[in-house]
Design a protein around this motif. Structure first.
Motif, PDB file in Angstrom:
ATOM      1  N   GLU A  43       2.425   6.088  25.323  1.00  0.00           N
ATOM      2  CA  GLU A  43       1.752   5.554  24.144  1.00  0.00           C
ATOM      3  C   GLU A  43       2.483   4.319  23.614  1.00  0.00           C
ATOM      4  OE1 GLU A  43      -0.296   9.366  21.916  1.00  0.00           O
ATOM      5  OE2 GLU A  43       1.900   9.251  21.929  1.00  0.00           O
ATOM      6  N   ALA A  93     -11.596   7.540  20.959  1.00  0.00           N
ATOM      7  CA  ALA A  93     -11.258   8.956  21.116  1.00  0.00           C
ATOM      8  C   ALA A  93     -11.668   9.519  22.460  1.00  0.00           C
ATOM      9  CB  ALA A  93     -11.925   9.769  20.003  1.00  0.00           C
ATOM     10  N   GLY A  94     -12.671   8.933  23.101  1.00  0.00           N
ATOM     11  CA  GLY A  94     -13.187   9.455  24.350  1.00  0.00           C
ATOM     12  C   GLY A  94     -14.697   9.423  24.356  1.00  0.00           C
ATOM     13  N   GLU A  99     -13.378  15.465  25.295  1.00  0.00           N
ATOM     14  CA  GLU A  99     -12.395  14.385  25.161  1.00  0.00           C
ATOM     15  C   GLU A  99     -12.111  14.083  23.692  1.00  0.00           C
ATOM     16  OE1 GLU A  99     -13.408  11.926  29.290  1.00  0.00           O
ATOM     17  OE2 GLU A  99     -14.194  11.235  27.357  1.00  0.00           O
ATOM     18  N   THR A 103      -8.484  14.437  21.396  1.00  0.00           N
ATOM     19  CA  THR A 103      -7.940  13.437  20.461  1.00  0.00           C
ATOM     20  C   THR A 103      -7.769  14.035  19.071  1.00  0.00           C
ATOM     21  OG1 THR A 103      -8.974  11.633  21.703  1.00  0.00           O
ATOM     22  CG2 THR A 103      -8.329  11.166  19.435  1.00  0.00           C
ATOM     23  N   GLU A 104      -8.754  14.795  18.615  1.00  0.00           N
ATOM     24  CA  GLU A 104      -8.651  15.435  17.300  1.00  0.00           C
ATOM     25  C   GLU A 104      -7.438  16.365  17.241  1.00  0.00           C
ATOM     26  OE1 GLU A 104     -13.214  15.771  15.643  1.00  0.00           O
ATOM     27  OE2 GLU A 104     -12.544  17.247  17.109  1.00  0.00           O
ATOM     28  N   HIS A 106      -4.739  16.222  19.074  1.00  0.00           N
ATOM     29  CA  HIS A 106      -3.516  15.419  19.121  1.00  0.00           C
ATOM     30  C   HIS A 106      -3.196  14.833  17.747  1.00  0.00           C
ATOM     31  CE1 HIS A 106      -0.390  12.834  20.660  1.00  0.00           C
ATOM     32  NE2 HIS A 106      -1.049  11.728  20.322  1.00  0.00           N
ATOM     33  N   LEU A 107      -4.215  14.341  17.052  1.00  0.00           N
ATOM     34  CA  LEU A 107      -4.005  13.784  15.717  1.00  0.00           C
ATOM     35  C   LEU A 107      -3.507  14.856  14.757  1.00  0.00           C
ATOM     36  CD1 LEU A 107      -7.140  11.467  15.343  1.00  0.00           C
ATOM     37  CD2 LEU A 107      -4.770  10.735  15.617  1.00  0.00           C
ATOM     38  N   PRO A 114      -8.911  13.157  11.870  1.00  0.00           N
ATOM     39  CA  PRO A 114      -9.871  12.222  12.457  1.00  0.00           C
ATOM     40  C   PRO A 114     -10.967  11.827  11.466  1.00  0.00           C
ATOM     41  CG  PRO A 114     -10.377  14.449  13.175  1.00  0.00           C
ATOM     42  CD  PRO A 114      -9.121  14.546  12.332  1.00  0.00           C
ATOM     43  N   LEU A 386      -7.551   3.999  14.391  1.00  0.00           N
ATOM     44  CA  LEU A 386      -6.895   4.653  15.517  1.00  0.00           C
ATOM     45  C   LEU A 386      -6.206   3.606  16.380  1.00  0.00           C
ATOM     46  CD1 LEU A 386      -6.532   7.339  17.163  1.00  0.00           C
ATOM     47  CD2 LEU A 386      -8.504   6.585  18.512  1.00  0.00           C
ATOM     48  N   VAL A 407     -11.926   6.775  14.035  1.00  0.00           N
ATOM     49  CA  VAL A 407     -11.959   7.106  15.455  1.00  0.00           C
ATOM     50  C   VAL A 407     -13.362   6.867  16.024  1.00  0.00           C
ATOM     51  CG1 VAL A 407     -11.564   8.922  17.152  1.00  0.00           C
ATOM     52  CG2 VAL A 407     -10.197   8.856  15.076  1.00  0.00           C
ATOM     53  N   PHE A 409     -16.042   6.776  19.112  1.00  0.00           N
ATOM     54  CA  PHE A 409     -16.136   7.523  20.360  1.00  0.00           C
ATOM     55  C   PHE A 409     -17.452   7.179  21.042  1.00  0.00           C
ATOM     56  CE2 PHE A 409     -18.235  10.116  17.204  1.00  0.00           C
ATOM     57  CZ  PHE A 409     -19.301  10.706  17.858  1.00  0.00           C
TER      58      PHE A 409
END
Length: 452
Positions: A43, A93-94, A99, A103-104, A106-107, A114, A386, A407, A409
């Motif tokens: 990252e 986010a994907g 996907e 991301t959600e 991970h945040l 998000p 993001l 975010v 997507f």
């Protein structure tokens, strides 16, 4: 067997687990990049590369042409893989719900939340035939409601009115609102009545415009209804000044219908506009008079170059503050007004401080402490994009503040035009990431040298 680059990234990633110091109180927060220890080596490296490229004025200016040519040269598969590993991966986010869910998750693990956005919008001259395109967008917005509802505590989503209502009609309504009698005919009460099922019959609009307005208002109301039922707050984006009066009218009507006991619908105010404080004050007064709760996303504004060009070409006064310092002053005045309203009654007025500016964020933290506004009460939150300003977002999140990352997507081909537009609109912001790049470099160097 790992190559030199692989071993480099492995070393950089492996050192990221160094413990963070306990988070200080809000007014004592420092955005010194120490929280970047929470990010992986990949990252950090990706962010450094992307910010360096986005800081090149020519690349952003010619992005559509460069993307088209590179796709032709590289082929769709390799082209897509490179973009997913760089720009798309940094800011999106994907594509699929799974996907987006990753991301959600991970945040949330980083103390962030998000703020999902469907990257669909329309400008004047891009009109669509019939209602099919707008109805399809309604389905996408309803899908966004479902994804947002699972995103954690106090979920939010962004909404672009021009995804559900033609930009041409928004401009027509905005022009009418500026003429004598416009505010009385196109009143908030009459718009609310159409949302409730009455027939649209505005004399200043043609029969076709009335039909499209009615269909659009019903779409907006149904999406909002679904969001309220799912417990998702809807943040309506501001756009260009030639459509903003219509967007504000529609948003205030949605507030009047759905914000009776809680701020489910929020409006966006752009502080680079000279009349921002006056309009904000007028809408606060309207909310008090009508008895609905008031939610605000406070931004500086993203269309600076375009608004100035339109004013020159149209021969009308520049609507923006003349200097960056004047815009900062405007933001602080609006921020102070809203924080005082939140301190008086945080149920009736709520605020998102949507800013990448460290001084503005620090000022908000200081005033929250002085006014006794709890950082975890849900009345004031913070917002950044993001993939950007993570040294601020992560510091706030680790200190226990509510921080949302905007975010977008969707599929690569669908999101790219949106990303290009945002990059071109925020060119000065992207070119001003010098501190963020320096912090990323410092953290990578710390890991490579195995420093504590």
């Amino acid at each position: 067997m790992l190559g030199r680059g692989g071993r480099w990234l492995q070393r950089a990633a492996g050192a990221g687990s160094a413990p963070l110091q306990p988070a200080p109180h809000g007014a004592q927060l420092r955005f010194d990049g120490d929280v970047l220890r929470l990010k992986s080596g990949w990252e950090l490296a990706r962010g450094l590369l992307v910010f360096r490229l986005c800081g090149l004025p020519g690349l952003v200016r010619w992005a559509p042409t460069l993307l088209s040519v590179s796709r032709w040269l590289l082929g769709r598969r390799l082209w897509g893989s490179l973009l997913r590993a760089s720009f798309y991966g940094q800011f999106v986010a994907g594509q699929t719900p799974s996907e987006v869910g990753v991301t959600e998750q991970h945040l949330r693990a980083l103390g962030l939340r998000p703020l999902l956005a469907v990257p669909i919008e329309e400008d004047v001259g891009q009109d669509k035939e019939g209602e099919g395109w707008y109805e399809g967008n309604r389905g996408a917005m309803l899908g966004c409601v479902g994804l947002s509802a699972r995103g954690g505590p106090q979920p939010m989503m962004q909404l672009k009115v021009t995804a559900l209502m033609s930009a041409r009609l928004c401009r027509t309504v905005s022009l009418r609102l500026g003429k004598p009698g416009g505010l009385s005919e196109l009143s908030m009460d009459r718009v609310m009545a159409v949302m409730g099922g009455e027939e649209a019959n505005f004399s200043s609009l043609s029969p076709a415009e009335n039909r499209h307005l009615q269909a659009s208002l019903l779409r907006l109301d149904r999406v909002t209804q679904r969001a309220v039922e799912a417990g998702v707050r809807v943040l309506v984006d501001a756009e260009y000044t030639y459509v903003n009066p219509a967007l504000t009218l529609v948003t205030l009507a949605l507030m009047g219908r759905w914000n009776c006991t809680q701020a489910w619908v929020w409006n966006t105010y752009q502080c680079y506009l000279q009349d921002c404080l006056a309009r904000l004050g007028a809408d606060v007064t309207l909310a008090k008079r009508q008895g609905f709760c008031f939610g605000v996303k406070l931004v500086r504004g993203a269309y600076l170059e375009q608004e100035r060009r339109l004013a020159r070409e149209g021969g009308y006064p520049d609507p923006l503050h003349p200097t960056w310092e004047a815009t900062n002053h405007s933001y602080q005045r609006c921020l102070d007004l809203l924080l005082e309203l939140v301190a008086r009654d945080g149920q009736r007025c709520q605020l998102m401080v949507a800013s990448h500016n460290e001084a503005s964020v620090s000022h908000a933290l200081r005033r929250m402490e002085e006014l006794g506004i709890a950082k975890d009460g849900g009345r004031v939150c913070f917002g950044q994009l993001l993939g950007m300003c993570d040294h601020v977002s992560l510091a706030l999140g680790q200190a226990g503040f509510a921080v949302y990352k905007s975010v977008p997507f969707g599929a690569l081909e669908d999101v790219l035009p949106y990303l290009v537009r945002r990059a071109q609109e925020n060119r000065s912001v992207l070119q001003g990431t010098r501190k963020e790049r320096a912090l990323l470099r410092r953290e990578l160097r710390r890991r490579l040298l195995r420093r504590p």
